[in-house]
Design an enzyme around this catalytic site. Sequence first.
Site, mmCIF file in Angstrom:
data_model
loop_
_atom_site.group_PDB
_atom_site.id
_atom_site.type_symbol
_atom_site.label_atom_id
_atom_site.label_comp_id
_atom_site.label_asym_id
_atom_site.label_seq_id
_atom_site.Cartn_x
_atom_site.Cartn_y
_atom_site.Cartn_z
ATOM 1 N N HIS A 1 -5.316 4.971 -0.263
ATOM 2 C CA HIS A 1 -5.267 3.753 0.558
ATOM 3 C C HIS A 1 -6.428 3.637 1.534
ATOM 4 O O HIS A 1 -6.344 2.873 2.488
ATOM 5 C CB HIS A 1 -3.920 3.681 1.302
ATOM 6 C CG HIS A 1 -2.760 3.457 0.377
ATOM 7 N ND1 HIS A 1 -1.446 3.671 0.753
ATOM 8 C CD2 HIS A 1 -2.709 3.030 -0.914
ATOM 9 C CE1 HIS A 1 -0.655 3.384 -0.272
ATOM 10 N NE2 HIS A 1 -1.396 3.009 -1.293
ATOM 11 N N GLY B 1 6.793 13.609 2.438
ATOM 12 C CA GLY B 1 6.799 12.626 3.521
ATOM 13 C C GLY B 1 6.387 11.222 3.133
ATOM 14 O O GLY B 1 5.574 10.606 3.820
ATOM 15 N N THR B 2 6.970 10.747 2.068
ATOM 16 C CA THR B 2 6.712 9.342 1.702
ATOM 17 C C THR B 2 8.011 8.704 1.250
ATOM 18 O O THR B 2 8.822 9.341 0.576
ATOM 19 C CB THR B 2 5.628 9.200 0.609
ATOM 20 O OG1 THR B 2 5.668 7.863 0.082
ATOM 21 C CG2 THR B 2 5.782 10.206 -0.517
ATOM 22 N N ARG C 1 -5.984 2.989 15.786
ATOM 23 C CA ARG C 1 -5.620 4.078 14.861
ATOM 24 C C ARG C 1 -6.760 5.106 14.772
ATOM 25 O O ARG C 1 -6.539 6.299 14.762
ATOM 26 C CB ARG C 1 -5.358 3.540 13.443
ATOM 27 C CG ARG C 1 -4.433 2.340 13.335
ATOM 28 C CD ARG C 1 -2.990 2.755 13.241
ATOM 29 N NE ARG C 1 -2.386 3.026 14.533
ATOM 30 C CZ ARG C 1 -2.029 2.086 15.421
ATOM 31 N NH1 ARG C 1 -2.242 0.809 15.200
ATOM 32 N NH2 ARG C 1 -1.457 2.431 16.556
ATOM 33 N N TYR D 1 -6.975 -1.309 13.889
ATOM 34 C CA TYR D 1 -7.558 -0.113 13.261
ATOM 35 C C TYR D 1 -8.420 0.684 14.239
ATOM 36 O O TYR D 1 -8.522 1.910 14.100
ATOM 37 C CB TYR D 1 -8.317 -0.482 11.972
ATOM 38 C CG TYR D 1 -7.348 -0.893 10.886
ATOM 39 C CD1 TYR D 1 -6.580 0.064 10.216
ATOM 40 C CD2 TYR D 1 -7.141 -2.225 10.579
ATOM 41 C CE1 TYR D 1 -5.641 -0.301 9.264
ATOM 42 C CE2 TYR D 1 -6.201 -2.607 9.616
ATOM 43 C CZ TYR D 1 -5.458 -1.636 8.969
ATOM 44 O OH TYR D 1 -4.518 -2.009 8.031
ATOM 45 N N GLN E 1 -1.605 8.974 0.530
ATOM 46 C CA GLN E 1 -1.558 7.551 0.898
ATOM 47 C C GLN E 1 -2.021 7.373 2.333
ATOM 48 O O GLN E 1 -2.146 6.258 2.814
ATOM 49 C CB GLN E 1 -0.129 7.025 0.769
ATOM 50 C CG GLN E 1 0.442 7.128 -0.634
ATOM 51 C CD GLN E 1 1.943 6.897 -0.639
ATOM 52 O OE1 GLN E 1 2.409 5.772 -0.618
ATOM 53 N NE2 GLN E 1 2.704 7.969 -0.659
ATOM 54 N N ASN E 2 -2.262 8.496 3.013
ATOM 55 C CA ASN E 2 -2.603 8.418 4.430
ATOM 56 C C ASN E 2 -4.073 8.080 4.636
ATOM 57 O O ASN E 2 -4.935 8.529 3.892
ATOM 58 C CB ASN E 2 -2.282 9.746 5.124
ATOM 59 C CG ASN E 2 -0.795 10.054 5.080
ATOM 60 O OD1 ASN E 2 0.008 9.160 4.807
ATOM 61 N ND2 ASN E 2 -0.428 11.289 5.331
ATOM 62 N N VAL E 3 -4.305 7.330 5.704
ATOM 63 C CA VAL E 3 -5.687 6.966 6.031
ATOM 64 C C VAL E 3 -6.224 7.849 7.158
ATOM 65 O O VAL E 3 -7.363 7.683 7.586
ATOM 66 C CB VAL E 3 -5.794 5.456 6.368
ATOM 67 C CG1 VAL E 3 -5.415 4.620 5.150
ATOM 68 C CG2 VAL E 3 -4.919 5.069 7.556
ATOM 69 N N ASP E 4 -5.405 8.787 7.622
ATOM 70 C CA ASP E 4 -5.890 9.736 8.638
ATOM 71 C C ASP E 4 -6.716 10.830 7.962
ATOM 72 O O ASP E 4 -6.861 10.853 6.739
ATOM 73 C CB ASP E 4 -4.716 10.322 9.456
ATOM 74 C CG ASP E 4 -3.780 11.213 8.628
ATOM 75 O OD1 ASP E 4 -4.277 12.065 7.863
ATOM 76 O OD2 ASP E 4 -2.543 11.083 8.768
HETATM 77 P P1 OAD Z 1 6.790 5.397 5.118
HETATM 78 O O1 OAD Z 1 6.817 5.101 6.574
HETATM 79 O O2 OAD Z 1 7.241 4.353 4.183
HETATM 80 O O3 OAD Z 1 7.666 6.696 4.849
HETATM 81 C C1 OAD Z 1 7.536 7.825 5.656
HETATM 82 C C2 OAD Z 1 8.393 8.915 5.082
HETATM 83 O O4 OAD Z 1 8.194 10.064 5.881
HETATM 84 C C3 OAD Z 1 9.900 8.624 5.110
HETATM 85 O O5 OAD Z 1 10.468 8.928 3.834
HETATM 86 C C4 OAD Z 1 10.432 9.556 6.190
HETATM 87 O O6 OAD Z 1 11.751 10.005 5.904
HETATM 88 C C5 OAD Z 1 9.443 10.696 6.089
HETATM 89 N N1 OAD Z 1 9.331 11.550 7.275
HETATM 90 C C6 OAD Z 1 9.528 11.248 8.578
HETATM 91 N N2 OAD Z 1 9.320 12.327 9.351
HETATM 92 C C7 OAD Z 1 8.952 13.347 8.523
HETATM 93 C C8 OAD Z 1 8.602 14.723 8.702
HETATM 94 N N3 OAD Z 1 8.582 15.289 9.919
HETATM 95 N N4 OAD Z 1 8.286 15.458 7.611
HETATM 96 C C9 OAD Z 1 8.312 14.918 6.366
HETATM 97 N N5 OAD Z 1 8.639 13.617 6.145
HETATM 98 C C10 OAD Z 1 8.958 12.850 7.196
HETATM 99 O O7 OAD Z 1 5.296 5.892 4.776
HETATM 100 P P2 OAD Z 1 4.575 5.969 3.353
HETATM 101 O O8 OAD Z 1 5.550 6.267 2.274
HETATM 102 O O9 OAD Z 1 3.422 6.880 3.529
HETATM 103 O O10 OAD Z 1 -0.305 1.843 3.325
HETATM 104 O O11 OAD Z 1 4.047 4.494 3.206
HETATM 105 C C11 OAD Z 1 3.245 4.155 2.122
HETATM 106 C C12 OAD Z 1 2.196 3.149 2.530
HETATM 107 O O12 OAD Z 1 2.815 2.072 3.214
HETATM 108 C C13 OAD Z 1 1.206 3.673 3.537
HETATM 109 O O13 OAD Z 1 0.154 4.401 2.920
HETATM 110 C C14 OAD Z 1 0.676 2.431 4.168
HETATM 111 C C15 OAD Z 1 1.914 1.570 4.225
HETATM 112 O O14 OAD Z 1 1.686 0.284 3.890
HETATM 113 C C16 OAD Z 1 -1.465 1.426 3.863
HETATM 114 O O15 OAD Z 1 -1.788 1.605 5.011
HETATM 115 C C17 OAD Z 1 -2.365 0.742 2.904
#
Ligand code: OAD
Length: 233
Positions: free
Chosen positions: A104, A169-170, A56, A53, A86-89
């Site tokens: 998160h 973007g999730t 990060r 961390y 969900q982002n920690v940034d």
């Molecule tokens: P993921 O890594 O699971 O998903 C990232 C998403 O971003 C994917 O669907 C990609 O297709 C998409 N993506 C990639 N490049 C992109 C762009 N330029 N524009 C838009 N989308 C793009 O990340 P999260 O869904 O955020 O938790 O993950 C959820 C949680 O899992 C996070 O908050 C984290 C992790 O465990 C903690 O840290 C507690």
Amino acid sequence: MKKVCVLTGAGISAESGIKTFRDADGLWEGHDVQEVATPEGWARNRALVLEFYNQRRAQLRSVKPNDGHRALLKLEDQLDTVIITQNVDNLHEKAGSKHIIHLHGELTKVRSQRDPSIVLEWEDDLNEGDLCTLGSQLRPHIVWFGEGVPKLEEAIGHMVDADHILIIGTSMQVYPAASLTAYAPNQAKIYYVDPNPQLNYELSRQEDRLKIFKGPAGTKVKEAVELILTASF
Ligand code: OAD
């Protein structure tokens, strides 16, 4: 005034240079989730977790918001908007967004191990021996796997009033965040910006009112925002 709930994930920060978690070159690669993002990992090897961390947090000093973050400002100007991230940034904050719920946790905060209500702003490295006022070790203010999500109720409270939900973007794979759309009213419209959108159980049941913007946040969020604004006035 129409209400918009924006649900963001790692993808909105990808074009700012922060890796996502589950893409091919994602952040978990080279890092065992069990070791760096669970209470058990923390108990086993604090130094490793702190270093993960700290890296990060250090990265935040050099990254900047992108057009995806900035496109949300227009929405916030004109509609009742809350960003549930969900982002920690801190890129939504840096872009100038005001109403943000960090589901998160936040890299720029740390908290007491003994009393989770003791939360401190923290910009530099967090080290072993950094203690809270109760004398207990400080830990990253991050929701790890297996832990509760304290801000969930607040997020649900907004979802139940939503006219529009904008997902950006999730991968919609991590629960309970991924289930939030299920709390929205039946008439709420859902928009999903992602180059690789994945319909989870909840979204696949809401497909009739879902519009997908397949592509990167840097260009597609603006398009989705324009559509929401057009539909709102
Ligand atoms: P993921 O890594 O699971 O998903 C990232 C998403 O971003 C994917 O669907 C990609 O297709 C998409 N993506 C990639 N490049 C992109 C762009 N330029 N524009 C838009 N989308 C793009 O990340 P999260 O869904 O955020 O938790 O993950 C959820 C949680 O899992 C996070 O908050 C984290 C992790 O465990 C903690 O840290 C507690």
